[in-house]
Design a protein around this motif. Sequence first.
Motif, short mmCIF file in Angstrom:
data_model
loop_
_atom_site.label_atom_id
_atom_site.label_comp_id
_atom_site.label_asym_id
_atom_site.label_seq_id
_atom_site.Cartn_x
_atom_site.Cartn_y
_atom_site.Cartn_z
N LYS A 1 -33.00 -59.06 2.70
CA LYS A 1 -31.55 -59.17 2.88
C LYS A 1 -30.94 -57.79 3.11
N ALA A 2 -31.33 -56.82 2.30
CA ALA A 2 -30.83 -55.45 2.47
C ALA A 2 -31.22 -54.90 3.83
N PHE A 3 -32.47 -55.15 4.25
CA PHE A 3 -32.91 -54.69 5.56
C PHE A 3 -32.04 -55.29 6.65
N PHE B 1 -45.19 -64.20 -9.44
CA PHE B 1 -45.06 -64.38 -8.00
C PHE B 1 -43.63 -64.74 -7.63
N GLY B 2 -43.01 -65.59 -8.44
CA GLY B 2 -41.62 -65.97 -8.18
C GLY B 2 -40.69 -64.78 -8.26
N ASP B 3 -40.89 -63.96 -9.31
CA ASP B 3 -40.05 -62.76 -9.47
C ASP B 3 -40.27 -61.78 -8.32
N GLU B 4 -41.52 -61.57 -7.97
CA GLU B 4 -41.84 -60.64 -6.88
C GLU B 4 -41.35 -61.19 -5.54
N GLY B 5 -41.41 -62.51 -5.39
CA GLY B 5 -40.90 -63.13 -4.17
C GLY B 5 -39.40 -62.97 -4.04
N GLU B 6 -38.70 -63.08 -5.17
CA GLU B 6 -37.25 -62.85 -5.17
C GLU B 6 -36.93 -61.41 -4.79
N ALA B 7 -37.73 -60.48 -5.31
CA ALA B 7 -37.53 -59.07 -4.97
C ALA B 7 -37.71 -58.86 -3.47
N LEU B 8 -38.71 -59.53 -2.90
CA LEU B 8 -38.94 -59.43 -1.46
C LEU B 8 -37.75 -59.98 -0.68
N LEU B 9 -37.22 -61.10 -1.12
CA LEU B 9 -36.05 -61.67 -0.43
C LEU B 9 -34.86 -60.74 -0.49
N ASN C 1 -33.23 -43.35 7.54
CA ASN C 1 -34.09 -43.30 6.35
C ASN C 1 -34.04 -44.60 5.57
N ALA C 2 -32.88 -45.21 5.46
CA ALA C 2 -32.76 -46.48 4.75
C ALA C 2 -33.55 -47.58 5.45
N VAL C 3 -33.39 -47.68 6.76
CA VAL C 3 -34.10 -48.71 7.54
C VAL C 3 -35.61 -48.54 7.39
N VAL C 4 -36.10 -47.33 7.56
CA VAL C 4 -37.54 -47.07 7.47
C VAL C 4 -38.05 -47.33 6.05
N SER C 5 -37.33 -46.85 5.06
CA SER C 5 -37.77 -47.02 3.67
C SER C 5 -37.81 -48.48 3.25
N ILE C 6 -36.75 -49.21 3.57
CA ILE C 6 -36.73 -50.63 3.20
C ILE C 6 -37.82 -51.39 3.93
N ASN C 7 -38.03 -51.08 5.20
CA ASN C 7 -39.10 -51.74 5.95
C ASN C 7 -40.46 -51.45 5.32
N ASN C 8 -40.70 -50.21 4.92
CA ASN C 8 -41.97 -49.87 4.27
C ASN C 8 -42.12 -50.61 2.94
N ASP C 9 -41.04 -50.71 2.19
CA ASP C 9 -41.09 -51.44 0.92
C ASP C 9 -41.38 -52.92 1.14
N ILE C 10 -40.79 -53.50 2.16
CA ILE C 10 -41.05 -54.91 2.49
C ILE C 10 -42.52 -55.11 2.83
N ASN C 11 -43.06 -54.24 3.67
CA ASN C 11 -44.48 -54.36 4.05
C ASN C 11 -45.39 -54.21 2.84
N ARG C 12 -45.07 -53.27 1.96
CA ARG C 12 -45.86 -53.05 0.75
C ARG C 12 -45.79 -54.28 -0.17
N GLN C 13 -44.62 -54.84 -0.31
CA GLN C 13 -44.43 -56.02 -1.16
C GLN C 13 -45.19 -57.22 -0.60
N LYS C 14 -45.15 -57.41 0.71
CA LYS C 14 -45.87 -58.52 1.34
C LYS C 14 -47.37 -58.37 1.12
#
Length: 78
Positions: free
Chosen positions: A50-52, A38-46, A12-25
């Motif tokens: 990292k968590a993924f 954009f900088g703040d959102e880019g940091e959130a993506l990074l 569940n963690a792997v799938v959820s984080i992957n979905n969040d990454i795709n949504r953020q991108k």
Amino acid sequence: MKEHISNSALINAVVSINNDINRQKKYLDGAEISEDEFGDEGEALLEMEKAFGEFYSIYKERVKADSALPSIEELIGE
């Protein structure tokens, strides 16, 4: 003390984080946002990436030990 993470929780963690990454991108690619935002959102993506990576590493080891688990590709649809 290190706690054991169940296979279900790890999947569940792997799938959820992957979905969040795709949504953020998609958000960053399609949104008209300020440079600061954009900088703040880019940091959130990074941070999500990292968590993924950390969960991905754990999952790879778990798959080696339990061949009944789906591959990472099956989980994230690649």
